[in-house]
Scaffold this active site. Sequence first.
Site, mmCIF file in Angstrom:
data_model
loop_
_atom_site.group_PDB
_atom_site.id
_atom_site.type_symbol
_atom_site.label_atom_id
_atom_site.label_comp_id
_atom_site.label_asym_id
_atom_site.label_seq_id
_atom_site.Cartn_x
_atom_site.Cartn_y
_atom_site.Cartn_z
ATOM 1 N N ASP A 94 -11.385 2.668 7.450
ATOM 2 C CA ASP A 94 -10.949 4.043 7.698
ATOM 3 C C ASP A 94 -11.404 4.886 6.495
ATOM 4 O O ASP A 94 -10.628 5.139 5.569
ATOM 5 C CB ASP A 94 -9.421 4.035 7.849
ATOM 6 C CG ASP A 94 -8.831 5.421 7.972
ATOM 7 O OD1 ASP A 94 -9.549 6.330 8.407
ATOM 8 O OD2 ASP A 94 -7.635 5.579 7.637
ATOM 9 N N GLU A 108 -5.867 3.301 -4.667
ATOM 10 C CA GLU A 108 -4.861 2.409 -5.216
ATOM 11 C C GLU A 108 -5.449 1.545 -6.343
ATOM 12 O O GLU A 108 -4.812 1.356 -7.379
ATOM 13 C CB GLU A 108 -4.413 1.513 -4.053
ATOM 14 C CG GLU A 108 -3.072 0.921 -4.146
ATOM 15 C CD GLU A 108 -2.796 0.083 -2.896
ATOM 16 O OE1 GLU A 108 -3.237 0.443 -1.777
ATOM 17 O OE2 GLU A 108 -2.158 -0.959 -3.055
ATOM 18 N N GLU A 150 -10.787 2.300 3.314
ATOM 19 C CA GLU A 150 -9.508 1.633 3.548
ATOM 20 C C GLU A 150 -9.802 0.340 4.292
ATOM 21 O O GLU A 150 -10.428 0.355 5.353
ATOM 22 C CB GLU A 150 -8.530 2.534 4.317
ATOM 23 C CG GLU A 150 -8.039 3.676 3.435
ATOM 24 C CD GLU A 150 -6.913 4.498 4.058
ATOM 25 O OE1 GLU A 150 -6.655 4.366 5.272
ATOM 26 O OE2 GLU A 150 -6.299 5.278 3.306
ATOM 27 N N TYR A 153 -2.846 17.398 4.228
ATOM 28 C CA TYR A 153 -2.019 16.419 4.953
ATOM 29 C C TYR A 153 -0.592 16.853 5.230
ATOM 30 O O TYR A 153 0.063 16.283 6.110
ATOM 31 C CB TYR A 153 -2.062 15.052 4.268
ATOM 32 C CG TYR A 153 -1.040 14.821 3.178
ATOM 33 C CD1 TYR A 153 -1.225 15.355 1.917
ATOM 34 C CD2 TYR A 153 0.100 14.054 3.416
ATOM 35 C CE1 TYR A 153 -0.302 15.137 0.904
ATOM 36 C CE2 TYR A 153 1.028 13.833 2.419
ATOM 37 C CZ TYR A 153 0.820 14.377 1.156
ATOM 38 O OH TYR A 153 1.737 14.153 0.174
ATOM 39 N N HIS A 155 0.847 -1.204 0.000
ATOM 40 C CA HIS A 155 0.000 0.000 0.000
ATOM 41 C C HIS A 155 0.883 1.257 0.000
ATOM 42 O O HIS A 155 0.637 2.205 -0.744
ATOM 43 C CB HIS A 155 -0.919 -0.009 1.228
ATOM 44 C CG HIS A 155 -1.744 1.230 1.362
ATOM 45 N ND1 HIS A 155 -2.736 1.565 0.465
ATOM 46 C CD2 HIS A 155 -1.720 2.224 2.284
ATOM 47 C CE1 HIS A 155 -3.291 2.709 0.837
ATOM 48 N NE2 HIS A 155 -2.693 3.144 1.924
ATOM 49 N N THR A 190 -4.187 0.354 5.838
ATOM 50 C CA THR A 190 -4.758 -0.333 4.676
ATOM 51 C C THR A 190 -3.991 -1.610 4.377
ATOM 52 O O THR A 190 -2.757 -1.587 4.266
ATOM 53 C CB THR A 190 -4.693 0.586 3.448
ATOM 54 O OG1 THR A 190 -5.314 1.812 3.789
ATOM 55 C CG2 THR A 190 -5.390 -0.031 2.252
ATOM 56 N N GLN A 193 -7.881 15.285 1.971
ATOM 57 C CA GLN A 193 -6.572 14.803 2.450
ATOM 58 C C GLN A 193 -5.418 15.419 1.660
ATOM 59 O O GLN A 193 -4.405 15.842 2.239
ATOM 60 C CB GLN A 193 -6.542 13.272 2.327
ATOM 61 C CG GLN A 193 -5.315 12.606 2.930
ATOM 62 C CD GLN A 193 -5.385 11.068 2.794
ATOM 63 O OE1 GLN A 193 -6.381 10.512 2.334
ATOM 64 N NE2 GLN A 193 -4.315 10.412 3.211
ATOM 65 N N GLU A 210 -9.023 -2.482 6.560
ATOM 66 C CA GLU A 210 -8.073 -2.643 7.663
ATOM 67 C C GLU A 210 -8.619 -3.594 8.727
ATOM 68 O O GLU A 210 -9.805 -3.891 8.744
ATOM 69 C CB GLU A 210 -7.804 -1.289 8.361
ATOM 70 C CG GLU A 210 -7.358 -0.189 7.433
ATOM 71 C CD GLU A 210 -6.829 1.058 8.181
ATOM 72 O OE1 GLU A 210 -6.480 0.953 9.369
ATOM 73 O OE2 GLU A 210 -6.793 2.119 7.545
HETATM 74 CA CA CA Z 1 -5.870 4.146 7.309
#
Ligand code: CA
Length: 426
Positions: free
Chosen positions: A237, A373, A203, A248, A138, A359, A244, A205
């Site tokens: 998530d 992705e 995401e 970020y 990832h 992720t 973002q 997870e």
């Molecule tokens: Ca995450």
Amino acid sequence: MGKNVRNRMIKLNKTHNPDLKSWVTSANEDTTDFPIQNLPFGLFRHRGESGSFRGCTAIGDFILDLRAVNVECVGSLNTLASKGKQEWSRIRGLLSHALSNEIQRESIEPYLFPLKDVELGLPVVARDYTDFFTSYYHAYNTGKLFKPDEPVTPNFKWMPIAYHGRASSIVVSGTDILRPYGQILPVGENQPIMAPSRFLDFESELGIIIGPGNKMGETIGIDDAEDRIFGFVLLNDWSARDIQAWEYQPLGPFLSKSFATTISPWIITLEALAPFRSPAFKRFENDPPPLPHLTSKSNEKNGHFSIRIEAHLRSEECMNEILSSANYNSSYWNPAQLVVHHASNGCPMSPGDILGTGTISGPEASEAGAMLELGQMGAKPVLLSNGEQRGALNNGDTLTLCARCSDNKFRAIGFGEASGKILQEK
Ligand code: CA
């Protein structure tokens, strides 16, 4: 035996016996997530009831109130989380015995209710939530989109990287997700606008639920770290990529993540996962070895878990599409390493705290655990079987994570699901 070769990982016992059957017949079906070898912890109340949630386990298509084995949990499983693995194991033993012996059926059955007749609650009240970034694949695939020259930062192979998330917006599976507003910098502009996110993503997870925590100033050794883990849940998530991208740097994600995080209602214990252990991630040639506090012989040998996690999409037109499927054991850092690193500066963790794994993406293109992705930031939208395309999630889409562990020698167990439907912004 020296300190570094102690193996304190949970051994197999009669609760793992693949031949063990329950008198709850739906628990004996091959497809169930909840055979008698699983016995996760959760919270329930009867549909339409407004009282407190109470502790339960899942068995086939039913839940069993933990009061059937004289265990009282009201409101959350945090107190049970704080008690430690001997108590969790004692209750697992009682449940396994009660649900497999026909002789106990008459006294236990009054506490058994169909899953469809109950509401499942948020299993723990997390005081703190940290989200890691532990899948090399990832990190590489998403890093390549932004920084082709150096997709993975130099610290990645030395420590499990993380940011602090918001515990206040963790919700249980089935909760609708409102599309968030945020600051977005349109392509080619130099001034942001305030608008609903147009690039909503998931995401895929797992969430590690902390059991007995650590005091402030107390660090945790690698071979003791799993004693601090109550179990795992699925964790989505939700991420607004356009928000973002603008916010970020330099401190990491903030409002692009904090609007919602969905977890599944069932805590799968490490004891239930004991048959599905795997070795620590095999590092690539020329990778540095982990620093000594982040490794041990026992962690090298079986510090990871073979858990196949899938992301499914249901839109208003398309019934069910598998977007991705990856094994957690392809992540570079394993659960004990996350716990050790988290406590290595003396930061305390409390029962019920959640550590997201980050992720989970495997090496193949179909194993990418996020739309960013899978669709390469919208450049190659995902084509669904009915002809719809997705570069991001649409209003009306339901994203569901599920996971299973299987091994020929053992009964397969599952995690249930973490599901959420995207609603239009208000
Ligand atoms: Ca995450």
